[in-house]
Design an enzyme around this catalytic site. Sequence first.
Site, PDB file in Angstrom:
ATOM      1  N   GLY A   1      -7.987  -1.012   0.063  1.00 26.93           N
ATOM      2  CA  GLY A   1      -7.650   0.145   0.899  1.00 26.93           C
ATOM      3  C   GLY A   1      -6.405   0.849   0.423  1.00 26.93           C
ATOM      4  O   GLY A   1      -5.827   0.498  -0.601  1.00 26.93           O
ATOM      5  N   ASP A   2      -5.999   1.848   1.201  1.00 30.75           N
ATOM      6  CA  ASP A   2      -4.810   2.614   0.851  1.00 30.75           C
ATOM      7  C   ASP A   2      -3.700   2.358   1.869  1.00 30.75           C
ATOM      8  O   ASP A   2      -3.627   1.283   2.471  1.00 30.75           O
ATOM      9  CB  ASP A   2      -5.157   4.106   0.723  1.00 30.75           C
ATOM     10  CG  ASP A   2      -5.714   4.672   2.018  1.00 30.75           C
ATOM     11  OD1 ASP A   2      -5.709   3.941   3.039  1.00 30.75           O
ATOM     12  OD2 ASP A   2      -6.139   5.836   2.026  1.00 30.75           O
TER      13      ASP A   2
ATOM     14  N   VAL B   1      -4.575   0.831   5.388  1.00 32.74           N
ATOM     15  CA  VAL B   1      -4.790  -0.624   5.412  1.00 32.74           C
ATOM     16  C   VAL B   1      -3.449  -1.347   5.295  1.00 32.74           C
ATOM     17  O   VAL B   1      -3.183  -2.327   6.008  1.00 32.74           O
ATOM     18  CB  VAL B   1      -5.774  -1.041   4.294  1.00 32.74           C
ATOM     19  CG1 VAL B   1      -5.759  -2.540   4.079  1.00 32.74           C
ATOM     20  CG2 VAL B   1      -7.177  -0.574   4.645  1.00 32.74           C
ATOM     21  N   GLY B   2      -2.585  -0.838   4.438  1.00 37.01           N
ATOM     22  CA  GLY B   2      -1.262  -1.443   4.285  1.00 37.01           C
ATOM     23  C   GLY B   2      -0.498  -1.430   5.604  1.00 37.01           C
ATOM     24  O   GLY B   2       0.074  -2.455   6.014  1.00 37.01           O
TER      25      GLY B   2
ATOM     26  N   GLU C   1       9.907  -6.026  -3.542  1.00 35.49           N
ATOM     27  CA  GLU C   1      10.176  -5.754  -4.964  1.00 35.49           C
ATOM     28  C   GLU C   1       9.972  -4.262  -5.177  1.00 35.49           C
ATOM     29  O   GLU C   1       8.831  -3.786  -5.160  1.00 35.49           O
ATOM     30  CB  GLU C   1       9.207  -6.551  -5.843  1.00 35.49           C
ATOM     31  CG  GLU C   1       9.374  -8.056  -5.755  1.00 35.49           C
ATOM     32  CD  GLU C   1      10.644  -8.544  -6.417  1.00 35.49           C
ATOM     33  OE1 GLU C   1      11.180  -7.855  -7.305  1.00 35.49           O
ATOM     34  OE2 GLU C   1      11.116  -9.625  -6.028  1.00 35.49           O
TER      35      GLU C   1
ATOM     36  N   CYS D   1       8.740  -1.245 -13.492  1.00 35.40           N
ATOM     37  CA  CYS D   1       9.857  -1.189 -12.530  1.00 35.40           C
ATOM     38  C   CYS D   1      11.183  -1.544 -13.177  1.00 35.40           C
ATOM     39  O   CYS D   1      12.211  -0.945 -12.885  1.00 35.40           O
ATOM     40  CB  CYS D   1       9.575  -2.117 -11.364  1.00 35.40           C
ATOM     41  SG  CYS D   1       9.278  -3.809 -11.886  1.00 35.40           S
TER      42      CYS D   1
HETATM   43  P1  NAD Z   1       3.574   2.653  -3.797  1.00 30.28           P
HETATM   44  O1  NAD Z   1       4.801   2.341  -3.026  1.00 30.28           O
HETATM   45  O2  NAD Z   1       3.021   4.019  -3.736  1.00 30.28           O
HETATM   46  O3  NAD Z   1       2.386   1.682  -3.349  1.00 30.28           O
HETATM   47  C1  NAD Z   1       2.500   0.270  -3.382  1.00 30.28           C
HETATM   48  C2  NAD Z   1       1.445  -0.334  -2.466  1.00 30.28           C
HETATM   49  O4  NAD Z   1       1.737   0.014  -1.112  1.00 30.28           O
HETATM   50  C3  NAD Z   1       0.031   0.162  -2.731  1.00 30.28           C
HETATM   51  O5  NAD Z   1      -0.873  -0.900  -2.537  1.00 30.28           O
HETATM   52  C4  NAD Z   1      -0.165   1.227  -1.649  1.00 30.28           C
HETATM   53  O6  NAD Z   1      -1.519   1.445  -1.299  1.00 30.28           O
HETATM   54  C5  NAD Z   1       0.599   0.606  -0.487  1.00 30.28           C
HETATM   55  N1  NAD Z   1       1.105   1.550   0.520  1.00 30.28           N
HETATM   56  C6  NAD Z   1       1.343   2.873   0.370  1.00 30.28           C
HETATM   57  N2  NAD Z   1       1.859   3.375   1.521  1.00 30.28           N
HETATM   58  C7  NAD Z   1       1.953   2.343   2.397  1.00 30.28           C
HETATM   59  C8  NAD Z   1       2.434   2.217   3.731  1.00 30.28           C
HETATM   60  N3  NAD Z   1       2.927   3.258   4.403  1.00 30.28           N
HETATM   61  N4  NAD Z   1       2.399   1.001   4.321  1.00 30.28           N
HETATM   62  C9  NAD Z   1       1.945  -0.079   3.651  1.00 30.28           C
HETATM   63  N5  NAD Z   1       1.465  -0.017   2.383  1.00 30.28           N
HETATM   64  C10 NAD Z   1       1.474   1.181   1.749  1.00 30.28           C
HETATM   65  O7  NAD Z   1       3.905   2.223  -5.307  1.00 30.28           O
HETATM   66  P2  NAD Z   1       2.990   2.386  -6.587  1.00 30.28           P
HETATM   67  O8  NAD Z   1       2.969   3.823  -6.989  1.00 30.28           O
HETATM   68  O9  NAD Z   1       1.697   1.667  -6.411  1.00 30.28           O
HETATM   69  O10 NAD Z   1       3.828   1.538  -7.670  1.00 30.28           O
HETATM   70  C11 NAD Z   1       4.893   2.045  -8.381  1.00 30.28           C
HETATM   71  C12 NAD Z   1       6.196   1.624  -7.747  1.00 30.28           C
HETATM   72  O11 NAD Z   1       6.262   0.205  -7.637  1.00 30.28           O
HETATM   73  C13 NAD Z   1       7.407   2.011  -8.580  1.00 30.28           C
HETATM   74  O12 NAD Z   1       8.416   2.507  -7.731  1.00 30.28           O
HETATM   75  C14 NAD Z   1       7.853   0.693  -9.200  1.00 30.28           C
HETATM   76  O13 NAD Z   1       9.211   0.635  -9.548  1.00 30.28           O
HETATM   77  C15 NAD Z   1       7.517  -0.266  -8.124  1.00 30.28           C
HETATM   78  N6  NAD Z   1       7.373  -1.609  -8.676  1.00 30.28           N
HETATM   79  C16 NAD Z   1       8.334  -2.548  -8.439  1.00 30.28           C
HETATM   80  C17 NAD Z   1       8.237  -3.819  -9.013  1.00 30.28           C
HETATM   81  C18 NAD Z   1       9.281  -4.869  -8.810  1.00 30.28           C
HETATM   82  O14 NAD Z   1       8.983  -6.034  -9.083  1.00 30.28           O
HETATM   83  N7  NAD Z   1      10.471  -4.557  -8.348  1.00 30.28           N
HETATM   84  C19 NAD Z   1       7.135  -4.116  -9.811  1.00 30.28           C
HETATM   85  C20 NAD Z   1       6.194  -3.138 -10.027  1.00 30.28           C
HETATM   86  C21 NAD Z   1       6.306  -1.886  -9.458  1.00 30.28           C
END
Ligand code: NAD
Length: 475
Positions: free
Chosen positions: A201-202, A205-206, A244, A278
């Site tokens: 989901g998106d 679901v989160g 993270e 990241c």
């Molecule tokens: P994102 O924050 O857009 O999404 C991450 C996850 O959260 C996805 O599964 C998304 O569907 C879900 N999500 C989105 N909105 C939500 C909400 N309101 N409530 C709950 N869940 C929600 O990030 P992304 O674009 O998938 O990933 C890139 C980002 O992740 C970058 O900022 C990167 O730095 C970070 N990242 C951090 C690490 C780390 O270990 N620190 C590792 C990898 C990526």
Amino acid sequence: MQSFSEHYINGARQRILERESVCIYDSTTEAPLATVFLGNRDDVDAAVQAAERAQPAWQALGPDKRAPYLLAIADALEICAAELAHDVSREVGMPIKLSRRIQVDAPIAAWRATATLADTFQFTRVVGNSRVTLTPVGVVAAITPWNYPLHQITAKLAPALLAGCTVVLKPSELAPAVTQRLIAACEQASLPPGVLNIVQGDATVGQALVTHANVQMVSFTGSTAVGCQVASKAAERMKRLSMELGGKSAALVLPGADLARAIKATVGSCFLNSGQTCSAITRLIVARQDYALCRELLAQAANALTLGDPADSNTRVGPLLCAKQRERVHAYMAEAEQLGVDLIAGGMDAPVPATGFFVAPTIYGNVAANSRLAQEEVFGPVLAVQCYDNVQEAIALANGTQYGLAAAVWAADTDTAETVANSLRAGQVDINGARFNPAAPFGGFGLSGLGREGGDYGLDEFLEPRSVQLPEPAY
Ligand code: NAD
């Protein structure tokens, strides 16, 4: 075109009834790659209930009997490692050779390394007249991003399961392929029903997971903006949190350091996975007197990178995930170029393949410390170079963002490098090109997150200490 239309709940594949979907595209050809169907609150509820039911028996097994399941999952993933590497490469854009090693082999090794903690980690400790038992937090919601999909899933699932937690995973809807292979691996490993549940989901679901009353912990990896929303929602019920998030990591090159090595490593880190990492080093902080030489070496290193099809074994930098990511990166580049930074390599006008979500590896010099390029996570192949006049200023520049995920220090000797490393507010600092250690704690200061993943520290996140005071000293 593939269709991802199944959740995994209570040990069974379940057809997603909701008709809402997203289309994802091959990052290189831009052709539609897959339709990903999205779940809803009811699916989350069913998954959390299954996890709750499974938790007591899973906890009762003990770490020794849980560890073999982790090993079996690793074995099952290994059988399809080549396919996994190919899938991630097409989705995310990472060159195939790197994809196999970093996106697949490393996470498989992490499943195995976590299993070994069953033998070494002290789940019970004695503190004076108390016996402290580290007990599983309960039902964990794991929410992961798309950039290293199997790695981020593994960094949560392996320790959570070993700890005795049960999990509902919501992987990124933008990199779905690994999820299907993970479901197959759980089936092959005969993981008891409900121990791991996966809801595709998106954000909806989160959010449903984060706010669910019967979830005790949220382990989230993603952007800082979403992470802050997730943390504030979870805090309403005092859920345990592990976050993270993003980064704006710097390499600090001290006078007398091996500039050529520092530049080679910085360019390698910044452009790995097209900058979609990241912990990528995205700022290079050099002494002003070294800038001219540094500029020359940087241009050479960036121009030597082959940009192209990730399936080609000569490619070093592939495309970005999607058009939206490319637009986002272009916006930062356009702003920087308007501000008159020094274009060292790449840039908006640099040639890129006509098809695919490509951005040329780009390096800007003379980047002002307060500019968006120096302060914000771009998540693309863009390096910002900043100059300093003395070491205190260099440290202040390195620490001068709200993030604190990673850093690198380069110096003429290890002692000097370590002293400077210890003044940096970053969770991971590599000195003089030292290699990554997967057993060391990984995570961030400041807006880069909360808690740590990896090794004993990563396992600790999923455990609550219970102190039982004994009438006699417990020796
Ligand atoms: P994102 O924050 O857009 O999404 C991450 C996850 O959260 C996805 O599964 C998304 O569907 C879900 N999500 C989105 N909105 C939500 C909400 N309101 N409530 C709950 N869940 C929600 O990030 P992304 O674009 O998938 O990933 C890139 C980002 O992740 C970058 O900022 C990167 O730095 C970070 N990242 C951090 C690490 C780390 O270990 N620190 C590792 C990898 C990526």
